[in-house]
Enzyme design. Structure first.
Site, PDB file in Angstrom:
ATOM      1  N   SER A  95      49.481 -14.870  17.296  1.00 19.54           N
ATOM      2  CA  SER A  95      49.076 -15.445  15.998  1.00 19.54           C
ATOM      3  C   SER A  95      47.525 -15.165  15.688  1.00 19.54           C
ATOM      4  O   SER A  95      46.873 -15.263  16.658  1.00 19.54           O
ATOM      5  CB  SER A  95      49.436 -17.042  15.998  1.00 19.54           C
ATOM      6  OG  SER A  95      49.214 -17.870  14.949  1.00 19.54           O
ATOM      7  N   ASP A 236      46.895 -18.315   6.971  1.00 21.09           N
ATOM      8  CA  ASP A 236      46.749 -18.132   8.319  1.00 21.09           C
ATOM      9  C   ASP A 236      47.912 -18.466   9.232  1.00 21.09           C
ATOM     10  O   ASP A 236      48.489 -19.614   9.226  1.00 21.09           O
ATOM     11  CB  ASP A 236      45.471 -19.010   8.657  1.00 21.09           C
ATOM     12  CG  ASP A 236      44.819 -18.608   9.931  1.00 21.09           C
ATOM     13  OD1 ASP A 236      45.575 -18.058  10.955  1.00 21.09           O
ATOM     14  OD2 ASP A 236      43.802 -19.077  10.028  1.00 21.09           O
TER      15      ASP A 236
END
Length: 394
Positions: A95, A236
């Site tokens: 991530s 994000d």
């Protein structure tokens, strides 16, 4: 600590392991019982090897250096100087900046070799050259040229196959990968998955856009699937999933086409690499914070707390095998990576936060490399497949 307390701790871990298995994996095995005398490790049992890299603050030195150290250890312990991270893991998830690293380590132009080795990433973080070093510095905000245009150009260059005149997509990875983002259109997390991309072009996206999406700061990134049927407006990936370990484990559990022999956590060997942890804050400085300062602080606190909760949940899911099947590498405060290598590893404790482990981070990574090499050799000596990974042309 006496023997009775050890047995109690073991039983507690097994009880919560069963509960956590129900939560994470939807397990409904009526035959699951607490058995404190069951052996903790089956050395001959093959395991799916999973790599997970957190999304954290830039420039992502901790995961890059940890991956570089691990790959060097793999080369040394296997006796093969050509060994790469992608050779030893069956699935990888990342991530934020961790997602960029995963894409770099598993993307391939020829279907055999990754476009980057982990050893390159550590040096590229500090390199000032205008070639590959320039790419990583621009992506991570460390170069002279910043902004969406510069980052997008750097991404396109890195994930372009000039020989075939095409941009690499999810299908062009050596192993299954998972990279999250937060989709503003659906107001929820979106997980880019190689397995889904191989099933349908509707879930295949270019790798440079995926990297831009998971690290979108401030974002957003507008993107479409290969066939144009799915649109995503991404920000994000850390907002959706700062620690993708649980998602990776769940994927392996439910992707029976590629991982048909996985029944639960006992069939997995998971390596989770955390990012930098924010240093302690002076209370006197907090009193002087403005709105922007609070937004930045709360963003970091939220991401780090989320990653910590996942770490605790995963540790509980492994129960007493958390020490043999699950490894978490976490930086301590704002220290340099060289300092963190020498520090004791931090372990999760059931309902008790964290405690300092017996091994250093370097020692833990060396042990991980040993286990990965052993698993690789076990597979080489057997005829039965452990995973049945699909290829892009199948």
């Amino acid at each position: 600590m006496d023997e009775g307390s050890i047995d109690t701790d073991k039983i507690s871990y097994e009880v919560f392991s069963i509960l956590e298995a129900n939560f994470l994996f939807g397990c409904r095995d009526e035959n699951l019982t607490v058995s404190p005398m069951e052996p903790s490790v089956d050395k001959q049992r093959r395991k799916m090897c999973i790599l997970s890299v957190d999304g954290g603050g830039m420039p992502g030195v901790t995961p890059a250096k940890a991956l570089s150290y691990l790959e060097t250890a793999l080369k040394s312990k296997s006796g093969n100087p050509s060994s790469t991270i992608s050779d030893y893991f069956d699935l990888a998830a990342g991530s934020g900046v961790g997602g960029i690293f995963i894409a770099m380590l598993f993307a391939s132009k020829d279907g055999i070799h990754p476009i980057f080795e982990a050893g390159e990433m550590g040096s590229l973080l500090t390199k000032k050259s205008a070639s590959r070093g320039g790419f990583l510095r621009r992506v991570l905000g460390g170069g002279e040229e910043t902004g969406g245009g510069a980052t997008a150009a750097a991404m396109k260059t890195a994930f372009r196959d000039d020989k075939r005149g095409r941009i690499l997509t999810l299908k062009d990875t050596l192993k299954p990968i998972l990279i999250p983002c937060y989709d503003l259109l659906s107001a929820g997390p979106f997980l880019f998955s190689r397995a889904d991309a191989l099933e349908s072009d509707s879930f295949d996206f270019t790798l440079w856009e995926i990297c831009s999406a998971t690290a979108a700061d401030p974002g957003p990134v507008y993107m479409n699937s290969a066939d144009g049927s799915i649109r995503c407006v991404a920000i994000d990936g850390r907002v959706a999933m700062s620690n993708p370990t649980a998602a990776a484990m769940t994927h392996v559990m439910h992707n029976k086409k590629e991982f048909p022999f996985v029944q639960g956590p006992d069939d997995m060997f998971v390596v989770s690499i955390g990012s930098e942890v924010s240093p302690a804050v002076d209370c006197e400085k907090v009193k002087k914070w403005n709105g922007e300062d609070w937004v930045k602080a709360l963003s970091s606190i939220s991401g780090e707390t989320s990653a910590e909760i996942v770490d605790q949940a995963v540790a509980m899911a492994f129960g007493e095998k958390r020490g043999s099947n699950y490894v978490r590498i976490q930086a301590n405060g704002s220290r340099s990576w060289d300092e963190n290598l020498k520090l004791k590893n931090v372990d999760s404790v059931l309902l008790g936060g964290r405690r300092i482990g017996e091994k250093t981070n370097a020692g833990k990574l060396d042990w991980v490399a040993e286990q990965l090499v052993l698993e690789h050799r076990r597979r080489s000596s057997g005829n039965d497949p452990t995973a049945v990974l699909k290829k892009a042309n199948e």
